[in-house]
Design an enzyme around this catalytic site. Structure first.
Site, mmCIF file in Angstrom:
data_model
loop_
_atom_site.group_PDB
_atom_site.id
_atom_site.type_symbol
_atom_site.label_atom_id
_atom_site.label_comp_id
_atom_site.label_asym_id
_atom_site.label_seq_id
_atom_site.Cartn_x
_atom_site.Cartn_y
_atom_site.Cartn_z
ATOM 1 N N TYR A 50 -7.212 10.900 3.020
ATOM 2 C CA TYR A 50 -5.927 11.617 3.003
ATOM 3 C C TYR A 50 -5.797 12.595 4.167
ATOM 4 C CZ TYR A 50 -4.275 9.810 -1.503
ATOM 5 O OH TYR A 50 -3.787 9.012 -2.509
ATOM 6 N N HIS A 116 -1.786 4.348 -5.490
ATOM 7 C CA HIS A 116 -1.608 4.476 -4.037
ATOM 8 C C HIS A 116 -1.312 3.094 -3.482
ATOM 9 C CE1 HIS A 116 -2.377 5.350 0.210
ATOM 10 N NE2 HIS A 116 -2.983 4.173 0.219
ATOM 11 N N GLU A 127 -6.976 1.161 5.960
ATOM 12 C CA GLU A 127 -7.391 1.534 4.598
ATOM 13 C C GLU A 127 -8.262 0.449 3.958
ATOM 14 O OE1 GLU A 127 -3.531 4.401 3.649
ATOM 15 O OE2 GLU A 127 -3.777 2.547 2.507
#
Ligand code: ADP
Ligand code: MG
Length: 139
Positions: A50, A116, A127
Site C-alpha cells: 500500500y 482488494h 501486484e
C-alpha cells in the site's frame, strides 16, 4: 482482452466466512481463479503493498487492519479481468457501492470493505508478482 488481476479477500471477509460467497461471485462472472493462497500479511509487506497511500491519514490504520488476520490472495483470469473485477467489487466505500457488488453485499466500512482488486493492467502485473511466482499460477 484476456487479462489477469490480483484480488485479495480482506481480513473482515475471511473472518466472517465469506471466502466462498466472494469466490462464487467471481466464478459466476467468468473470472477463473488460477492461483489462490491464504496468508497472514507481514507488516512490512502491507506497507510495501500500500505504499502508494503512505502519506494518507489512514495508512497506518490500513496496515494494522490488513495484518489483523488471514487474507486470501488470488489471481483472477478472464476477459477484461481488471475492469470486470473492479465493477464486481463496487466503490471503495460500501455505502456508495452499487447494488449487488461485493462491497455493497459484504463490506462493513470504507476500510473494512472485504476485497482488494488491482486498478490497472500495469498494477495487476506488479501486484501478482508481489504475491506469486509464475509456477504458482495454474493457468
Ligand atoms: P480501492 O481499494 O477501491 O482501490 P483505495 O486504493 O483508494 O481504494 O484505498 C485502498 C484501501 O484503503 C481501501 O480499499 C480501504 O480498505 C482503505 N481506505 C481507503 N480510503 C479510506 C479511508 N478514507 N479511511 C480508511 N480506510 C480507507
Ligand atoms: Mg486502490
Amino acid at each position: 482482452m484476456l487479462e489477469y488481476t490480483l484480488s485479495i479477500i480482506k481480513p473482515d471477509a475471511v473472518e466472517r466466512n465469506l471466502i466462498g460467497d466472494i469466490n462464487s461471485v467471481f466464478e459466476k462472472n467468468d473470472l477463473k481463479i488460477v492461483a489462490q493462497k491464504m496468508l497472514l500479511l507481514a507488516r512490512r509487506d502491507a506497507e510495501i503493498f500500500y505504499q502508494i497511500h503512505k502519506d494518507r491519514s489512514f495508512f497506518n490504520e490500513l496496515c494494522d487492519y490488513m495484518t489483523s488476520g488471514p487474507v486470501v490472495v488470488q489471481v483472477l483470469k478472464g476477459k477484461n479481468a481488471v475492469k470486470k473485477n473492479r465493477n464486481l467489487m463496487g466503490a471503495t466505500n460500501p455505502e456508495n457501492a452499487e447494488e449487488n457488488t461485493i462491497r455493497k453485499l459484504f463490506g462493513i466500512s470504507v476500510e473494512k470493505n472485504s476485497v482488494h482488486g488491482s486498478d490497472s493492467d500495469k498494477n495487476a502485473k506488479i501486484e501478482i508478482n508481489f504475491f506469486f511466482s509464475q509456477k504458482e499460477i495454474l493457468d
